[in-house]
Design a protein around this motif. Structure first.
Motif, short mmCIF file in Angstrom:
data_model
loop_
_atom_site.label_atom_id
_atom_site.label_comp_id
_atom_site.label_asym_id
_atom_site.label_seq_id
_atom_site.Cartn_x
_atom_site.Cartn_y
_atom_site.Cartn_z
N GLU A 23 -51.88 28.04 3.54
CA GLU A 23 -51.67 27.58 2.17
C GLU A 23 -52.20 26.15 2.00
N GLY B 192 -51.53 22.68 0.84
CA GLY B 192 -50.32 21.91 0.56
C GLY B 192 -50.13 20.79 1.55
N ASP B 193 -48.93 20.19 1.54
CA ASP B 193 -48.65 19.01 2.35
C ASP B 193 -47.73 19.28 3.52
N ALA B 194 -47.29 20.53 3.69
CA ALA B 194 -46.43 20.84 4.83
C ALA B 194 -47.24 20.73 6.12
N GLY B 195 -46.54 20.61 7.24
CA GLY B 195 -47.20 20.36 8.51
C GLY B 195 -48.23 21.40 8.90
N ASN B 196 -47.97 22.67 8.59
CA ASN B 196 -48.89 23.73 8.96
C ASN B 196 -49.76 24.20 7.80
N ASP B 197 -49.67 23.52 6.66
CA ASP B 197 -50.60 23.82 5.57
C ASP B 197 -51.99 23.29 5.92
N LYS C 193 -55.26 21.47 4.32
CA LYS C 193 -55.77 20.76 3.15
C LYS C 193 -57.25 21.07 2.91
#
Length: 387
Positions: free
Chosen positions: A160, A162-167, A169
Motif C-alpha cells: 500500500e 502510505g507512511d506505515a513501516g511496511n508501506d 512510498k
C-alpha cells in the motif's frame, strides 16, 4: 473501487497535482527523459522562475525544460476516451493482457504481453521467481507490487501507498530471493523492504542508505544493491524467513550514480549501470561496469565507447545476465535490447530485440530462459521466447 479502476485513475492523473490530464493547456501530459509523466503546469512549476532545469519528483533525474515532450500515448488515449471519459478497457476493447500479436525478431518471438493501460502505472522494476515462474512488478499504482503467474494471471497485489513501516512510498526496483521473498528498494523513505508472496512485510532495512536503487539476488539468497546517491554497492545478507538482518556490507565505492545491477547466476559476476553527469544539454550518458565474483573490475564501457560499435547513441537503463553469462542491456535511445557478450569478450554489439518496444526500463530472465522486458512507455511486461 476495483484495483483496475484505481490504476486507471492514477494513469489519467498527474502524480504531482493529482489533476486529470487534458489534451491542452496546463493539464497536457509531458514526458520527462527519465520516462515519468507530469502535466505541463507541474513541469513549469518544478522548473522554477527560469524554467530551465526540472528535477523529476520521483527518480530525481534532472533535465532541461526543452528536453520534455508531449506524451503521445496518453494524448491518444484521451482522444480515444473522448469527452465522455469512457473507461480504458472498454475504450480499447481489451482487458490489458493476453497473447501478443505480430511476429517478433528473428530468433526471439514475443510470446506474451501483460499489464498495459489500466493495469500498471509507470512500472519501474521486474523480477522473476525461478522456483515458481511468477513475475513480480513494481509500479506507481495504489498497491505498488503486482504478482503474475506463469500464464499471465494476476495472482496478488500488495504494498500500500502510505507512511506505515511496511508501506511502499515509491518503489525503484525489486528482486526475488532464492527462498521466495520479494525485496524492494523504496526511494520514498530510502529503505530496502522485504515481503513474502502474500504481501506480508518481513523486514525493513534503513541502515544509512542515501538512495537505494537497483538490486538483484544471488543464488545463495543474498542481495546485491546499489545506492545511487552514495555511489556505492552493498551486499545484504538476511534471514528473510524470520525477518532478521545479518549483515549489510559495502563491497564497492566511488561509483558514479549506480542504478541498475545484475548478478550472473552461473558465474557470480556483477554488472552495474552508472549514470554519468551531463556536460551539457542532451549529453547525459551511461556506463556499464562488469565485476568478477570477487568484485574485481573486469570490463567497462560508456555510451561513447558503445557508440563505436553501435549505429546509434546508447543509453542503458537495465542490465541482466543470460544463462550463458552474457551481458544483456536495454537501450532507451534505440528502444532495443542488446547483447554485449560475455565479460571476457565485452563489449560486442548484438541486438536481440530491435522493434516493438517504447521505453524499456527493466530486464530479467525466467528459469526457462525466457527474456522479460519491462516497457514503461506502454506500461507493460513483454515476454520473449526462442522461436
Amino acid at each position: 473501487m476495483a484495483a483496475e479502476d484505481e490504476a486507471e485513475l492514477s494513469l489519467l492523473e498527474c502524480r504531482v497535482c493529482f489533476e486529470r490530464y487534458g489534451p491542452g493547456g496546463e493539464r497536457r501530459p509531458r514526458n520527462l527523459p527519465c520516462g515519468h509523466v507530469l502535466c505541463r503546469g507541474c513541469v513549469g512549476a518544478l522548473g522554477g522562475p527560469g524554467r530551465r532545469r526540472v528535477e523529476c519528483p520521483f527518480c530525481r533525474r534532472a533535465c532541461g525544460s526543452a528536453e520534455t515532450s508531449d506524451c503521445l500515448p496518453l494524448l491518444q488515449l484521451l482522444e480515444v476516451l473522448g469527452p465522455a471519459g469512457d473507461s480504458v478497457p472498454s475504450a480499447l476493447g481489451r482487458s490489458g493482457g493476453g497473447e501478443a500479436a505480430g511476429p517478433g525478431p528473428a530468433g526471439l518471438g514475443l510470446r506474451l504481453s501483460l499489464g498495459g493501460w489500466g493495469s500498471l502505472v509507470n512500472p519501474t522494476g521486474v523480477a522473476a521467481c525461478r522456483r515458481s515462474g511468477r513475475l513480480v512488478v513494481a509500479h506507481d499504482g495504489k498497491k505498488r507490487i503486482h504478482v503474475f503467474g506463469p500464464s499471465g494471471t494476476c495472482l496478488q497485489r500488495f504494498g500500500e501507498r502510505g507512511d506505515a513501516g511496511n508501506d511502499i512510498k515509491y518503489p525503484l526496483d525489486l528482486t526475488v530471493t532464492s527462498d521466495g521473498h520479494v525485496v524492494v528498494t523504496d526511494g520514498g523513505d530510502r529503505a530496502v523492504k522485504a515481503f513474502d508472496f502474500d504481501g506480508r512485510g518481513i523486514l525493513a532495512v534503513r541502515e544509512g542508505f542515501c538512495l537505494p536503487w537497483g538490486l538483484d539476488a544471488t543464488p545463495e539468497g543474498e542481495v546485491i544493491l546499489t545506492d545511487s546517491e552514495a555511489g556505492a554497492l552493498y551486499r545484504l545478507t538476511a534471514d528473510f524467513k524470520n525477518g532478521k538482518l545479518k549483515k549489510c556490507q559495502m563491497i564497492r565505492s566511488r561509483l558514479t550514480s549506480p542504478r541498475g545491477v545484475a548478478v550472473s547466476q552461473t558465474l557470480g559476476a556483477v554488472a552495474v549501470i552508472e549514470h554519468l553527469k551531463a556536460q551539457g544539454p542532451n549529453s547525459s550518458s551511461t556506463r556499464v561496469k562488469i565485476f568478477s565474483a570477487e568484485m574485481d573490475l573486469v570490463g567497462q564501457m560508456d555510451s561513447f565507447g558503445l557508440n563505436l560499435v553501435s549505429p546509434s547513441k546508447i543509453h542503458t537503463t537495465a542490465v541482466a545476465f543470460d544463462k550463458e553469462g552474457r551481458v544483456i542491456v536495454t537501450d532507451v535511445c534505440s528502444q532495443a535490447v542488446i547483447c554485449l557478450g560475455k565479460p571476457e569478450e565485452f563489449p560486442i554489439f548484438n541486438p536481440l530485440i530491435s522493434h516493438g518496444l517504447s521505453y524499456p526500463v527493466g530486464l530479467t530472465y525466467t528459469a526457462n530462459n525466457s527474456l522479460v522486458v519491462l516497457d514503461s512507455g506502454d506500461h507493460s511486461i513483454k515476454i520473449y521466447s526462442s522461436t
